[in-house]
Design an enzyme around this catalytic site. Structure first.
Site, PDB file in Angstrom:
ATOM      1  N   ASN A   9       0.562  -1.217  -0.098  1.00 53.16           N
ATOM      2  CA  ASN A   9       0.119   0.149   0.070  1.00 53.16           C
ATOM      3  C   ASN A   9       1.232   1.166  -0.297  1.00 53.16           C
ATOM      4  OD1 ASN A   9      -1.440   2.013   0.399  1.00 53.16           O
ATOM      5  ND2 ASN A   9      -2.604   1.280   2.797  1.00 53.16           N
ATOM      6  N   LYS A  11       0.188   4.342  -0.169  1.00 48.42           N
ATOM      7  CA  LYS A  11      -0.906   5.523   0.683  1.00 48.42           C
ATOM      8  C   LYS A  11      -0.066   6.159  -0.428  1.00 48.42           C
ATOM      9  CE  LYS A  11       0.571   3.769   4.943  1.00 48.42           C
ATOM     10  NZ  LYS A  11      -0.044   3.649   6.191  1.00 48.42           N
ATOM     11  N   HIS A  95      -9.561   0.571   5.132  1.00 51.88           N
ATOM     12  CA  HIS A  95      -8.015   0.707   5.824  1.00 51.88           C
ATOM     13  C   HIS A  95      -8.736   2.166   7.070  1.00 51.88           C
ATOM     14  CE1 HIS A  95      -4.244   2.150   6.257  1.00 51.88           C
ATOM     15  NE2 HIS A  95      -3.351   1.395   6.047  1.00 51.88           N
ATOM     16  N   GLU A  97      -6.717   4.764   7.877  1.00 51.97           N
ATOM     17  CA  GLU A  97      -6.474   6.116   7.622  1.00 51.97           C
ATOM     18  C   GLU A  97      -7.857   6.112   7.134  1.00 51.97           C
ATOM     19  OE1 GLU A  97      -3.031   5.169   5.529  1.00 51.97           O
ATOM     20  OE2 GLU A  97      -2.065   4.996   7.543  1.00 51.97           O
ATOM     21  N   GLU A 167      -5.074  -5.309  10.679  1.00 51.11           N
ATOM     22  CA  GLU A 167      -4.310  -4.065  10.703  1.00 51.11           C
ATOM     23  C   GLU A 167      -4.533  -3.342  11.859  1.00 51.11           C
ATOM     24  OE1 GLU A 167      -2.107  -2.308   7.238  1.00 51.11           O
ATOM     25  OE2 GLU A 167      -4.474  -1.630   7.151  1.00 51.11           O
ATOM     26  N   GLY A 173       2.728   2.000  10.806  1.00 51.37           N
ATOM     27  CA  GLY A 173       3.363   3.996  10.668  1.00 51.37           C
ATOM     28  C   GLY A 173       4.211   3.464  11.076  1.00 51.37           C
ATOM     29  N   SER A 208       3.442  -1.990   9.981  1.00 53.46           N
ATOM     30  CA  SER A 208       5.215  -2.330   9.991  1.00 53.46           C
ATOM     31  C   SER A 208       5.543  -2.971  10.463  1.00 53.46           C
ATOM     32  CB  SER A 208       5.109  -1.529  11.623  1.00 53.46           C
ATOM     33  OG  SER A 208       5.183  -0.331  11.941  1.00 53.46           O
TER      34      SER A 208
HETATM   35  C1  PEP Z   1      -0.592  -0.155   6.182  1.00 54.11           C
HETATM   36  O1  PEP Z   1      -0.846   1.686   5.377  1.00 54.11           O
HETATM   37  O2  PEP Z   1      -1.842  -0.751   5.274  1.00 54.11           O
HETATM   38  C2  PEP Z   1      -0.048  -0.475   6.974  1.00 54.11           C
HETATM   39  C3  PEP Z   1       0.733  -1.419   7.577  1.00 54.11           C
HETATM   40  O3  PEP Z   1       1.161   0.389   6.770  1.00 54.11           O
HETATM   41  P1  PEP Z   1       2.552   0.554   7.623  1.00 54.11           P
HETATM   42  O4  PEP Z   1       3.605  -0.657   6.784  1.00 54.11           O
HETATM   43  O5  PEP Z   1       3.591   1.620   7.129  1.00 54.11           O
HETATM   44  O6  PEP Z   1       2.506  -0.253   8.991  1.00 54.11           O
END
Ligand code: PEP
Length: 246
Positions: A9, A11, A95, A97, A167, A173, A208
């Site tokens: 992803n 973003k 997601h 976000e 997640e 992040g 992450s």
């Molecule tokens: C994500 O945006 O779905 C995600 C898991 O980001 P990150 O790996 O940076 O934590």
């Protein structure tokens, strides 16, 4: 047997030059036959260029969101039809976000999931608890509600056509990854909620994930791959995660 899948992803990152370089690195490294499936989700303006660059590769293309509406007077929105037309096979829905910064409710996420299915896209439903919810022992409750909203709207056979990404919001992040055991507990709960229909569904972990944490996560029986944010912007790291899924 569930085929592992790693989805990047991106973003709201990248530009024409950087994307071309990143995709060239991925295509070079991911030639030939692989056990694991790989896909990337660039921002909308770059989908068509990415589709062209990924043509004849074995890397799939996805989008980061879609509208619940069909084509029409919805300024700024992107329809499922447009995603298909741009070469997408996958689309993220819900997601954290989107839920947090755009106020997306579980009902809206469920509607988007169905619209994705209606267009033959594979929706990747993101679910996850905040740190506060985890500390209040509400993780299963929150995840259960997020899942059931989609089950109620799309039915279990509909949900089973998609992919789930667990997640934890506190891990996205932040550099904090859930331990493989913590993730496995939630993945196993998700499978329990989905019942026999969920046996063949792929449930990804996201939060992450880095090359050094991927292997431990993928070794768990209910973890079928990863949704990767930050590390997906670096070809070497992303490919290392993809290799760990094989
Ligand atoms: C994500 O945006 O779905 C995600 C898991 O980001 P990150 O790996 O940076 O934590």
């Amino acid at each position: 047997m569930r085929r592992q899948i790693v989805i990047g992803n991106w973003k709201m990152n990248g530009n024409t030059t950087a994307n071309q370089k990143l995709l060239a690195g991925l295509v070079d490294a991911w030639t030939g036959v692989h056990q694991a499936e790989v896909a990337v989700c660039p921002p909308y303006p770059y989908l068509a260029a990415a589709a062209a660059q990924l043509e004849n590769s074995n890397i799939g293309l996805g989008a980061q969101d879609l509208s619940k509406n069909g084509n029409g007077a919805y300024t700024g929105e992107i329809s499922g039809e447009m995603l298909v037309d741009s070469g997408c096979r996958y689309v993220l829905v819900g997601h954290s976000e989107r839920r947090e910064y755009h106020g997306e409710s579980s009902q809206l996420v469920a509607e988007k999931f169905q619209v994705a299915l209606d267009h033959g896209l594979i929706p990747v439903l993101c679910v996850g608890e905040t740190l506060e919810e985890r500390e209040d022992d509400k993780t299963f409750d929150v995840i259960g509600k997020q899942l059931l909203a989609v089950v109620d709207h799309c039915g279990l056979p509909g949900v089973a056509k998609g992919i789930i990404a667990y997640e934890p919001v506190w891990a996205i992040g932040t550099g904090k990854t859930a331990t493989p055991e913590m993730a496995q507990d939630v993945h196993s709960y998700i499978r329990e909620v989905l019942g026999p229909e969920g046996d063949s569904m792929r449930i990804l972990y996201g939060g992450s994930v880095k090359p050094d944490s991927a292997e431990g996560l993928f070794a768990k029986k209910d973890i079928d791959g990863a949704l990767v944010g930050g590390a997906a912007l670096n070809a070497e790291d992303f490919v290392a995660i993809c290799r760990a899924a094989e």
